[in-house]
Design an enzyme around this catalytic site. Structure first.
Site, PDB file in Angstrom:
ATOM      1  N   SER A 262       0.853  -1.184   0.000  1.00 32.73           N
ATOM      2  CA  SER A 262       0.000   0.000   0.000  1.00 32.73           C
ATOM      3  C   SER A 262       0.886   1.230   0.000  1.00 32.73           C
ATOM      4  CB  SER A 262      -0.915   0.014   1.230  1.00 32.73           C
ATOM      5  OG  SER A 262      -0.135   0.123   2.422  1.00 32.73           O
ATOM      6  N   LYS A 263       0.267   2.409  -0.040  1.00 32.70           N
ATOM      7  CA  LYS A 263       1.039   3.644  -0.078  1.00 32.70           C
ATOM      8  C   LYS A 263       1.918   3.813   1.157  1.00 32.70           C
ATOM      9  CE  LYS A 263      -1.887   6.389  -3.148  1.00 32.70           C
ATOM     10  NZ  LYS A 263      -2.685   7.627  -3.300  1.00 32.70           N
ATOM     11  N   ARG A 264       1.466   3.288   2.281  1.00 37.62           N
ATOM     12  CA  ARG A 264       2.285   3.438   3.494  1.00 37.62           C
ATOM     13  C   ARG A 264       3.573   2.620   3.398  1.00 37.62           C
ATOM     14  NH1 ARG A 264       1.815  -0.671   7.370  1.00 37.62           N
ATOM     15  NH2 ARG A 264       0.265  -2.272   6.879  1.00 37.62           N
TER      16      ARG A 264
END
Length: 487
Positions: A262-264
């Site tokens: 994910s973006k994290r």
């Protein structure tokens, strides 16, 4: 057989690193076999496809150097060909017109869910529960249209219909996968999937198969999130009498915690990594090792990888994104970069921080062979060069202020005089001047270096003092010292 691979992104979003890795693998496989690497933009979802995303995908591939061997194919432009194939399947009996409406399908789903919920009731016997569960499974099983038997008449001459695949009822569907091995499912698990919608538009499943056949794709190498699609697409190949390509499904990239990326975790667009200061060859080298290996070698150039790339080296297990590793790989390629190219790239970063004139560009050219090792990304290298234009006069560090107290200024004034009288301004000469100065005044470099460094950089990080003197140049060095000496 000539190898033909393809990368087929959907322009509903940016090109992320998982897609970039898929494109890289396909490009390398084609390059290794002296075949062709093609690009198909799968823009059949017109509601979600955007020109912005298409351009970002093309720009991202161009930045990575993954240029297709032919002009990109836009899937939406082949719609007539897709429908033509569906009509041919009707004629040969492997597809049929289906007049079942969306409302009827929804009613079937709701009935199945209701029976499944009722089977949990405590007021029913075990036999009644089992019967309800059987009915629910039948309603929720892969769709088999009543129209497929051909014994029902259309409700009206102009009634809307879809074209559906006549999915096989018996036997198994097998994928001989280049990564996962041989995998089979029961044919009964596959729907009579829609090939052409009621509005006359082809579906993704049909379009992919037709385009891969027409583009003469021999190897379909993609993420394992498409594995289910492969089982649904094989019956379409068989219905058209077409040979299957070789399939290979690569496990997805996970975050460093093993969770879905994910973006994290850093699941950014490919161009975001460019803007963060990563080199394209570093991204390729890093993504290559996220799912492929060859011996003990850790870092490959594209040419090195192409010479040995085969699907046998693809990993079966998901890989994990490690930004520290990416930084290390990028640092390697920064140090190995062509000097003129690196100068241009770092100069672009420096221009974001200060005005870049010819004098500063010359200083950068002199300093980069040393300073390029002081950053993992281009912005970090630019930051390591900051002392070349910024003497930090208005923001001296605590240590710099301490090094420029009155008793130290006497030493600084004498150093200035020695530097001003120096005939040759090279690193070797300046090292000799500093050594002779220390010997003459019975001082150590531990006494001479701090006030001189403080005057030149204000406490900003910088390497050995002699190279700093050389890169700044006589005029700038004397001017920076003079700012700290009494008038």
């Amino acid at each position: 057989m000539s190898i033909v691979t393809r990368f087929a992104p959907s322009p509903t979003g940016m090109l992320h690193i998982g897609g970039a890795r898929t494109a890289l693998f396909n490009a390398l496989l084609a390059k290794h076999h002296k075949g062709k690497f093609l690009l198909r933009v799968e823009d059949t979802d017109r509601a979600r496809s955007t020109d912005e995303a298409t351009q970002a995908i093309l720009e991202g591939l161009s930045w990575l150097g993954l240029t297709p061997d032919e002009a990109p194919v836009f899937q939406s432009q082949n719609a007539a060909r897709h429908v033509e194939c569906a009509q041919a399947m009707i004629e040969n009996g492997t597809a049929f017109r289906c007049y079942t409406t969306q409302e009827e399908l929804q009613a079937r789903r709701e009935a199945g869910e209701a029976k499944r919920a009722a089977a949990k009731s405590d007021d029913l016997s075990d036999a009644e529960k089992a019967a309800l569960r059987t009915e629910a499974v039948a309603l929720l099983a892969p769709f088999r249209s009543p129209w497929r038997g051909g014994d029902l008449d259309p409700p009206a001459p102009d009634a809307p219909f879809t074209i559906r695949l006549r999915a096989p009822d018996d036997g198994v569907i097998t994928v001989d996968d280049g990564v996962q091995g041989t995998v089979s499912i029961q044919s009964s698990e596959i729907d009579d999937l829609i090939l052409v919608r009621a509005d006359g538009s082809p579906t993704y499943m049909l379009a992919v198969v037709v385009d891969d056949h027409d583009m003469e794709v021999t190897h379909v190498l993609r993420g394992d999130d498409h594995f289910r699609n492969t089982f649904r697409q094989i019956p379409i190949y068989q219905a058209m009498g077409w040979a299957l390509p070789e399939f290979a499904h690569v496990p997805m990239i996970h975050g460093d915690d093993g969770a879905k990326l994910s973006k994290r975790h850093g699941a950014l667009s490919t161009l975001a990594y460019r803007d963060m200061g990563y080199l394209p060859e570093a991204m390729n080298a890093y993504l290559l090792r996220l799912g492929w290996s060859h011996g003990d070698q850790e870092i490959f150039t594209f040419e090195e990888a192409a010479s040995v790339f085969t699907m046998a080296g693809l990993n079966k297990a998901p890989s994990r994104l490690d930004l520290d590793k990416l930084n290390a790989v990028n640092s390697h390629f920064i140090r190995a970069a062509d000097p003129d190219r690196l100068l241009a790239l770092v100069s672009e970063e420096v221009s974001k921080l200060t005005e870049l004139d010819d004098a500063l560009r010359q200083k950068l050219e002199l300093a980069l062979p040393t300073l390029k090792a002081r950053g993992n990304t281009l912005p970090e290298v630019a930051a390591a060069c900051r002392f070349l234009w910024d003497a930090n006069q208005d923001n001296l560090t605590k240590n710099a202020r301490k090094a420029l107290r009155d008793d130290k200024l006497i030493i600084l004034a004498k150093i200035r005089e020695a530097l001003d009288q120096t005939d040759s301004w090279t690193i070797e000469t300046l090292e000799g001047v500093l050594g002779a100065f220390c010997a003459l005044h019975t001082l150590s470099m531990g006494q001479v270096g701090p006030p001189l460094r403080a005057a030149l950089t204000g406490g900003l990080p910088a390497p050995d003092i002699a190279p700093v003197l050389y890169w700044l140049g006589r005029e700038d060095v004397l001017a920076r010292i003079d700012r700290h000496l009494p008038a």
